[in-house]
Each structure stands twice: as structure tokens, then as C-alpha cells.
Design a protein around this motif. Structure first.
Motif, PDB file in Angstrom:
ATOM      1  N   VAL A  28     -26.015 -60.353  42.864  1.00  0.00           N
ATOM      2  CA  VAL A  28     -25.565 -59.015  43.249  1.00  0.00           C
ATOM      3  C   VAL A  28     -25.917 -57.997  42.167  1.00  0.00           C
ATOM      4  O   VAL A  28     -26.348 -56.880  42.468  1.00  0.00           O
ATOM      5  N   PHE A  29     -25.749 -58.358  40.898  1.00  0.00           N
ATOM      6  CA  PHE A  29     -26.141 -57.452  39.817  1.00  0.00           C
ATOM      7  C   PHE A  29     -27.631 -57.126  39.921  1.00  0.00           C
ATOM      8  O   PHE A  29     -28.051 -55.988  39.689  1.00  0.00           O
ATOM      9  N   GLY A  30     -28.427 -58.133  40.275  1.00  0.00           N
ATOM     10  CA  GLY A  30     -29.855 -57.902  40.398  1.00  0.00           C
ATOM     11  C   GLY A  30     -30.203 -56.963  41.541  1.00  0.00           C
ATOM     12  O   GLY A  30     -31.152 -56.184  41.442  1.00  0.00           O
ATOM     13  N   GLU A  31     -29.448 -57.012  42.612  1.00  0.00           N
ATOM     14  CA  GLU A  31     -29.718 -56.177  43.781  1.00  0.00           C
ATOM     15  C   GLU A  31     -29.151 -54.771  43.651  1.00  0.00           C
ATOM     16  O   GLU A  31     -29.797 -53.798  44.036  1.00  0.00           O
ATOM     17  N   ARG A  32     -27.950 -54.663  43.121  1.00  0.00           N
ATOM     18  CA  ARG A  32     -27.236 -53.383  43.119  1.00  0.00           C
ATOM     19  C   ARG A  32     -27.080 -52.751  41.742  1.00  0.00           C
ATOM     20  O   ARG A  32     -26.622 -51.621  41.634  1.00  0.00           O
ATOM     21  N   GLY A  33     -27.432 -53.507  40.705  1.00  0.00           N
ATOM     22  CA  GLY A  33     -27.204 -52.995  39.366  1.00  0.00           C
ATOM     23  C   GLY A  33     -25.781 -53.263  38.934  1.00  0.00           C
ATOM     24  O   GLY A  33     -24.912 -53.590  39.755  1.00  0.00           O
ATOM     25  N   LEU A  34     -25.522 -53.096  37.662  1.00  0.00           N
ATOM     26  CA  LEU A  34     -24.190 -53.358  37.138  1.00  0.00           C
ATOM     27  C   LEU A  34     -23.194 -52.314  37.617  1.00  0.00           C
ATOM     28  O   LEU A  34     -22.073 -52.628  38.019  1.00  0.00           O
ATOM     29  N   ALA A  35     -23.600 -51.066  37.583  1.00  0.00           N
ATOM     30  CA  ALA A  35     -22.690 -49.998  38.013  1.00  0.00           C
ATOM     31  C   ALA A  35     -22.429 -50.054  39.511  1.00  0.00           C
ATOM     32  O   ALA A  35     -21.316 -49.776  39.968  1.00  0.00           O
ATOM     33  N   GLU A  61     -16.831 -56.391  34.223  1.00  0.00           N
ATOM     34  CA  GLU A  61     -17.413 -56.432  32.892  1.00  0.00           C
ATOM     35  C   GLU A  61     -17.304 -57.834  32.286  1.00  0.00           C
ATOM     36  O   GLU A  61     -18.242 -58.332  31.668  1.00  0.00           O
ATOM     37  N   GLU A  62     -16.148 -58.462  32.462  1.00  0.00           N
ATOM     38  CA  GLU A  62     -15.978 -59.810  31.938  1.00  0.00           C
ATOM     39  C   GLU A  62     -16.881 -60.795  32.672  1.00  0.00           C
ATOM     40  O   GLU A  62     -17.389 -61.752  32.082  1.00  0.00           O
ATOM     41  N   LEU A  63     -17.095 -60.539  33.941  1.00  0.00           N
ATOM     42  CA  LEU A  63     -17.999 -61.388  34.715  1.00  0.00           C
ATOM     43  C   LEU A  63     -19.439 -61.248  34.205  1.00  0.00           C
ATOM     44  O   LEU A  63     -20.181 -62.236  34.127  1.00  0.00           O
ATOM     45  N   PHE A  64     -19.828 -60.033  33.831  1.00  0.00           N
ATOM     46  CA  PHE A  64     -21.164 -59.846  33.260  1.00  0.00           C
ATOM     47  C   PHE A  64     -21.292 -60.617  31.949  1.00  0.00           C
ATOM     48  O   PHE A  64     -22.331 -61.245  31.678  1.00  0.00           O
ATOM     49  N   ARG A 116     -33.268 -56.485  32.782  1.00  0.00           N
ATOM     50  CA  ARG A 116     -33.341 -55.181  33.466  1.00  0.00           C
ATOM     51  C   ARG A 116     -32.007 -54.441  33.368  1.00  0.00           C
ATOM     52  O   ARG A 116     -31.982 -53.211  33.190  1.00  0.00           O
ATOM     53  N   LEU A 117     -30.922 -55.171  33.477  1.00  0.00           N
ATOM     54  CA  LEU A 117     -29.604 -54.544  33.352  1.00  0.00           C
ATOM     55  C   LEU A 117     -29.384 -54.034  31.931  1.00  0.00           C
ATOM     56  O   LEU A 117     -28.852 -52.940  31.729  1.00  0.00           O
ATOM     57  N   VAL A 118     -29.792 -54.828  30.955  1.00  0.00           N
ATOM     58  CA  VAL A 118     -29.609 -54.434  29.555  1.00  0.00           C
ATOM     59  C   VAL A 118     -30.390 -53.164  29.246  1.00  0.00           C
ATOM     60  O   VAL A 118     -29.863 -52.218  28.651  1.00  0.00           O
ATOM     61  N   GLU A 121     -29.085 -50.155  32.054  1.00  0.00           N
ATOM     62  CA  GLU A 121     -27.701 -49.737  32.310  1.00  0.00           C
ATOM     63  C   GLU A 121     -26.725 -49.904  31.164  1.00  0.00           C
ATOM     64  O   GLU A 121     -25.670 -49.265  31.165  1.00  0.00           O
ATOM     65  N   LEU A 122     -27.016 -50.779  30.195  1.00  0.00           N
ATOM     66  CA  LEU A 122     -25.984 -51.090  29.224  1.00  0.00           C
ATOM     67  C   LEU A 122     -25.597 -49.918  28.336  1.00  0.00           C
ATOM     68  O   LEU A 122     -24.518 -49.935  27.737  1.00  0.00           O
ATOM     69  N   HIS A 123     -26.442 -48.875  28.291  1.00  0.00           N
ATOM     70  CA  HIS A 123     -26.059 -47.692  27.517  1.00  0.00           C
ATOM     71  C   HIS A 123     -24.845 -47.003  28.135  1.00  0.00           C
ATOM     72  O   HIS A 123     -24.164 -46.217  27.465  1.00  0.00           O
ATOM     73  N   ARG A 124     -24.561 -47.306  29.390  1.00  0.00           N
ATOM     74  CA  ARG A 124     -23.396 -46.732  30.070  1.00  0.00           C
ATOM     75  C   ARG A 124     -22.153 -47.583  29.883  1.00  0.00           C
ATOM     76  O   ARG A 124     -21.065 -47.207  30.313  1.00  0.00           O
ATOM     77  N   PHE A 125     -22.315 -48.755  29.259  1.00  0.00           N
ATOM     78  CA  PHE A 125     -21.192 -49.679  29.034  1.00  0.00           C
ATOM     79  C   PHE A 125     -21.185 -50.073  27.558  1.00  0.00           C
ATOM     80  O   PHE A 125     -21.682 -51.145  27.198  1.00  0.00           O
ATOM     81  N   PRO A 126     -20.653 -49.222  26.696  1.00  0.00           N
ATOM     82  CA  PRO A 126     -20.726 -49.453  25.240  1.00  0.00           C
ATOM     83  C   PRO A 126     -20.184 -50.805  24.796  1.00  0.00           C
ATOM     84  O   PRO A 126     -20.763 -51.447  23.914  1.00  0.00           O
ATOM     85  N   ASP A 127     -19.079 -51.256  25.381  1.00  0.00           N
ATOM     86  CA  ASP A 127     -18.508 -52.539  24.981  1.00  0.00           C
ATOM     87  C   ASP A 127     -19.448 -53.688  25.322  1.00  0.00           C
ATOM     88  O   ASP A 127     -19.587 -54.642  24.546  1.00  0.00           O
ATOM     89  N   LEU A 128     -20.082 -53.607  26.479  1.00  0.00           N
ATOM     90  CA  LEU A 128     -21.024 -54.652  26.866  1.00  0.00           C
ATOM     91  C   LEU A 128     -22.277 -54.600  26.009  1.00  0.00           C
ATOM     92  O   LEU A 128     -22.862 -55.639  25.688  1.00  0.00           O
TER      93      LEU A 128
END
Length: 216
Positions: A28-35, A61-64, A116-118, A121-128
Motif C-alpha cells: 500500500v505504501f508503494g501504491e499510495r505513498g506514505l502520506a 508511522e510505527e508500521l513504516f 522511493r518513500l525515503v 516523502e520522509l522530509h515530511r516526517f522528521p521523526d521517521l
């Protein structure tokens, strides 16, 4: 929700559930992205009720983090054990093994999805992002850096800075391995590109190699 998928999901043994959820999350992350991914989507893909996810993971987030741990971190655990010390193999053989193994892993769908997520998108999730730098990038650099440092100490490699050299080696593997997945690279055999990368790295590391006039 597909009731057949739900029935199959519920029939899974409880100890299989976390991996079942992680596999669905990766898809699902691959299809829809993390956000854009929702726990409802992940539950549907896994064939379970949404509430079942909360038995194992408190949020997306914990699942990621678990997705990363079960894919990339698991590979780093293996590499760390294999490269913990010189053993019977020298630094050059160890580095070559790491490069070939990592090359194959970088080209897997699991790594490509996470990467691809890193990047995207990861700039939008500082903790991740902090988690990824600490558990993935930082560890990879330390593992490879120790091998390069041993090579320098033993005179197998020229006196390079292990930290900066590691960044270049790992970046080269990732960028070139991903490039082989693109249509523009279809004419090149991935194994040939891998061998070119290895030859380039070891040529640069040989004791007599140097860019600066007069060497180091």
C-alpha cells in the motif's frame, strides 16, 4: 472489503500476523505513498479487520518503521555479522562481497519501494527521517567504513578517509543499481554494470591510485 480475503486473513496463525500486516503495508505504501496510505487500505490488503492492526502497531508511522526493520535493517544485521571482523577473508574480499550482495538487494521491489518513500516523502516526517538515518544510513556507513578502515590499516587500500569513501561507495551502488531498472538502461546487462562499479571502486582504492598531483 473482500470477505474471502478477510476470511483468509483471519485464518492465519497469530504469529504470522505481523509479517502479514507488514507485507500489506509495503504494498500500500508503494501504491499510495506514505502520506496517502490509510490503515483501512492496509487492513483490506491484508484481509483483516482494521482493529487487528492496532494489536501490533499503534499507528502508520510505527508500521513504516517495522517495514524498514524487516527489509533493510534485517539485511544490515546480516552484513554486520558477516563483516564484523577480518576473519579469513581480507578487506578487499569483504568489500566486494558486500557490494555484490547489496547490489542485488537494492534492485528488489522491497528496497525500491522504501527508497522511493525515503527520497520523496520522509522530509515530511522528521521523526521517521531521523529513524532512517540512524538505523539504516548510519549503520550502513559504519559497517562498510570499518572494512575500508581495515583495508587502509593493512595497506590493501590507499590512505582514504573511511567515512567519505563509504558514502561514495554506497551512493554509487544505489544510484547505479536503480539506474539499471530504468528503460533507458535496458541495453545494459545489470551484472555488467555491477562489475563496472566494482572495478571502478577497487581501481580508486588501490594503493597507487591518487587524484592529487604527487598522490597522498
Amino acid at each position: 472489503m473482500d470477505t474471502n480475503a478477510l476470511d483468509v486473513g483471519r485464518r492465519r496463525a497469530p504469529d504470522e500476523r505481523p509479517q502479514q500486516i507488514v507485507d500489506a503495508a509495503l504494498a500500500v505504501f508503494g501504491e499510495r505513498g506514505l502520506a496517502g496510505a490509510r490503515l483501512d487500505d492496509i487492513a483490506q490488503r491484508a484481509g483483516i479487520a482494521k482493529g487487528t492492526i492496532y494489536l501490533y502497531f499503534p499507528n502508520k508511522e510505527e508500521l513504516f518503521r517495522e517495514v524498514v526493520s524487516r527489509t533493510i535493517v534485517a539485511r544490515l544485521d546480516l552484513a554486520e555479522r558477516e563483516l564484523a571482523d577480518g576473519g579469513e577473508r581480507g578487506p578487499e574480499a569483504q568489500l566486494r562481497t558486500f557490494m555484490r550482495t547489496w547490489w542485488e538487494f537494492v534492485r528488489t521491489p522491497e528496497f525500491l519501494t522504501v527508497y522511493r518513500l525515503v527520497v520523496g516523502e520522509l522530509h515530511r516526517f522528521p521523526d521517521l527521517a531521523t529513524f532512517y538515518v540512524r538505523e539504516v544510513a548510519g549503520r550502513a556507513f559504519r559497517i562498510v567504513g570499518r572494512v575500508i578502515a581495515r583495508g587502509v590499516e593493512q595497506g590493501v587500500f590507499r590512505p582514504v578517509d573511511p567515512e567519505s569513501t563509504t558514502r561514495m561507495v554506497v551512493s554509487l551502488i544505489i544510484t547505479q543499481a536503480i539506474w539499471t531498472q530504468k528503460a533507458i538502461a535496458a541495453a545494459r546487462n545489470p551484472d555488467e554494470v555491477r562489475d563496472d562499479v566494482c572495478a571502478f571502486v577497487f581501481s580508486a582504492l588501490r594503493p597507487e591510485a591518487a587524484c592529487a598531483e604527487g598522490g597522498r
